[in-house]
Design a protein around this motif. Structure first.
Motif, PDB file in Angstrom:
ATOM      1  N   ASP A 119      47.495 -74.116  25.336  1.00  0.00           N
ATOM      2  CA  ASP A 119      46.172 -74.325  26.025  1.00  0.00           C
ATOM      3  C   ASP A 119      45.831 -75.683  26.499  1.00  0.00           C
ATOM      4  O   ASP A 119      45.489 -75.766  27.603  1.00  0.00           O
ATOM      5  CB  ASP A 119      44.829 -74.093  25.122  1.00  0.00           C
ATOM      6  CG  ASP A 119      44.410 -72.318  24.651  1.00  0.00           C
ATOM      7  OD1 ASP A 119      45.111 -71.542  25.275  1.00  0.00           O
ATOM      8  OD2 ASP A 119      43.670 -72.270  23.717  1.00  0.00           O
ATOM      9  N   ASP A 120      46.305 -76.457  25.788  1.00  0.00           N
ATOM     10  CA  ASP A 120      45.869 -78.078  26.324  1.00  0.00           C
ATOM     11  C   ASP A 120      47.081 -78.326  27.469  1.00  0.00           C
ATOM     12  O   ASP A 120      46.737 -79.002  28.349  1.00  0.00           O
ATOM     13  CB  ASP A 120      46.432 -78.964  25.035  1.00  0.00           C
ATOM     14  CG  ASP A 120      45.596 -78.884  24.050  1.00  0.00           C
ATOM     15  OD1 ASP A 120      44.212 -78.287  24.186  1.00  0.00           O
ATOM     16  OD2 ASP A 120      45.934 -79.396  22.970  1.00  0.00           O
ATOM     17  N   MET A 121      48.188 -77.594  27.585  1.00  0.00           N
ATOM     18  CA  MET A 121      49.177 -77.927  28.661  1.00  0.00           C
ATOM     19  C   MET A 121      48.954 -76.810  29.811  1.00  0.00           C
ATOM     20  O   MET A 121      49.723 -76.971  30.683  1.00  0.00           O
ATOM     21  CB  MET A 121      50.633 -77.711  28.214  1.00  0.00           C
ATOM     22  CG  MET A 121      50.969 -79.244  26.961  1.00  0.00           C
ATOM     23  SD  MET A 121      52.622 -79.075  26.324  1.00  0.00           S
ATOM     24  CE  MET A 121      53.609 -79.698  27.741  1.00  0.00           C
ATOM     25  N   TYR A 122      48.080 -75.717  29.477  1.00  0.00           N
ATOM     26  CA  TYR A 122      47.962 -74.867  30.485  1.00  0.00           C
ATOM     27  C   TYR A 122      49.054 -74.104  30.812  1.00  0.00           C
ATOM     28  O   TYR A 122      49.644 -73.739  31.951  1.00  0.00           O
ATOM     29  CB  TYR A 122      47.417 -75.450  31.890  1.00  0.00           C
ATOM     30  CG  TYR A 122      46.091 -76.257  31.517  1.00  0.00           C
ATOM     31  CD1 TYR A 122      44.805 -75.537  31.364  1.00  0.00           C
ATOM     32  CD2 TYR A 122      46.003 -77.541  31.638  1.00  0.00           C
ATOM     33  CE1 TYR A 122      43.655 -76.224  31.227  1.00  0.00           C
ATOM     34  CE2 TYR A 122      44.874 -78.105  31.422  1.00  0.00           C
ATOM     35  CZ  TYR A 122      43.642 -77.410  31.365  1.00  0.00           C
ATOM     36  OH  TYR A 122      42.360 -78.304  30.927  1.00  0.00           O
ATOM     37  N   ILE A 123      49.993 -73.697  29.834  1.00  0.00           N
ATOM     38  CA  ILE A 123      51.164 -72.915  29.920  1.00  0.00           C
ATOM     39  C   ILE A 123      51.003 -71.694  28.782  1.00  0.00           C
ATOM     40  O   ILE A 123      50.082 -71.914  27.871  1.00  0.00           O
ATOM     41  CB  ILE A 123      52.316 -73.828  30.011  1.00  0.00           C
ATOM     42  CG1 ILE A 123      52.637 -74.548  28.677  1.00  0.00           C
ATOM     43  CG2 ILE A 123      52.603 -74.637  31.099  1.00  0.00           C
ATOM     44  CD1 ILE A 123      53.948 -75.264  28.650  1.00  0.00           C
ATOM     45  N   SER A 124      51.808 -70.885  29.058  1.00  0.00           N
ATOM     46  CA  SER A 124      51.919 -69.594  27.975  1.00  0.00           C
ATOM     47  C   SER A 124      52.334 -70.138  26.437  1.00  0.00           C
ATOM     48  O   SER A 124      53.277 -71.209  26.539  1.00  0.00           O
ATOM     49  CB  SER A 124      52.588 -68.628  28.358  1.00  0.00           C
ATOM     50  OG  SER A 124      53.970 -68.856  28.513  1.00  0.00           O
ATOM     51  N   ARG A 125      51.902 -69.509  25.440  1.00  0.00           N
ATOM     52  CA  ARG A 125      52.437 -69.792  24.267  1.00  0.00           C
ATOM     53  C   ARG A 125      54.056 -69.670  24.239  1.00  0.00           C
ATOM     54  O   ARG A 125      54.804 -70.295  23.582  1.00  0.00           O
ATOM     55  CB  ARG A 125      51.786 -68.971  22.961  1.00  0.00           C
ATOM     56  CG  ARG A 125      52.382 -69.613  21.845  1.00  0.00           C
ATOM     57  CD  ARG A 125      51.822 -68.600  20.580  1.00  0.00           C
ATOM     58  NE  ARG A 125      52.851 -67.571  20.520  1.00  0.00           N
ATOM     59  CZ  ARG A 125      53.962 -67.286  20.152  1.00  0.00           C
ATOM     60  NH1 ARG A 125      54.535 -68.513  19.875  1.00  0.00           N
ATOM     61  NH2 ARG A 125      54.687 -66.410  20.083  1.00  0.00           N
TER      62      ARG A 125
END
Length: 101
Positions: free
Chosen positions: A23-29
């Protein structure tokens, strides 16, 4: 090992969660997990103990963290300093206009 892997490792370590780091990096888990797994494979150690409650650093992760943070900070400083040098060489143009013609 690359800077992206180091940034991802630090994000997971700071968040203590793959989900929160994603979430913090705006990418998928999945992207976070894959990047950390590639780093762990390259190093030959597990950096995190994964559980339903999150991700805690292993002893290897705890050892790795401060040096990874230093490398990322130095990389960012090098990048910014180099960009500043380029900006200092940009030509400056002064335009003067006579008022009250």
């Amino acid at each position: 090992m690359d800077i992206k892997q180091l940034r991802t490792f630090l994000a997971v370590a700071d968040a203590r969660s793959f989900f929160k780091a994603a979430d913090d990096m705006y990418i998928s888990r999945q992207a976070i997990s894959k990047t950390v797994m590639q780093l762990e494979e390259e190093l030959g150690v597990e950096l995190f103990a994964r559980s339903q409650k999150g991700a805690m650093m292993t002893p290897a992760g705890i050892f790795f963290y401060p040096r990874a943070a230093t490398l990322v900070a130095e990389f960012d400083k090098l990048k910014n300093d180099t960009m500043d040098i380029q900006r200092s060489y940009l030509p400056k143009l002064n335009i003067c206009m006579a008022l009250g013609i």
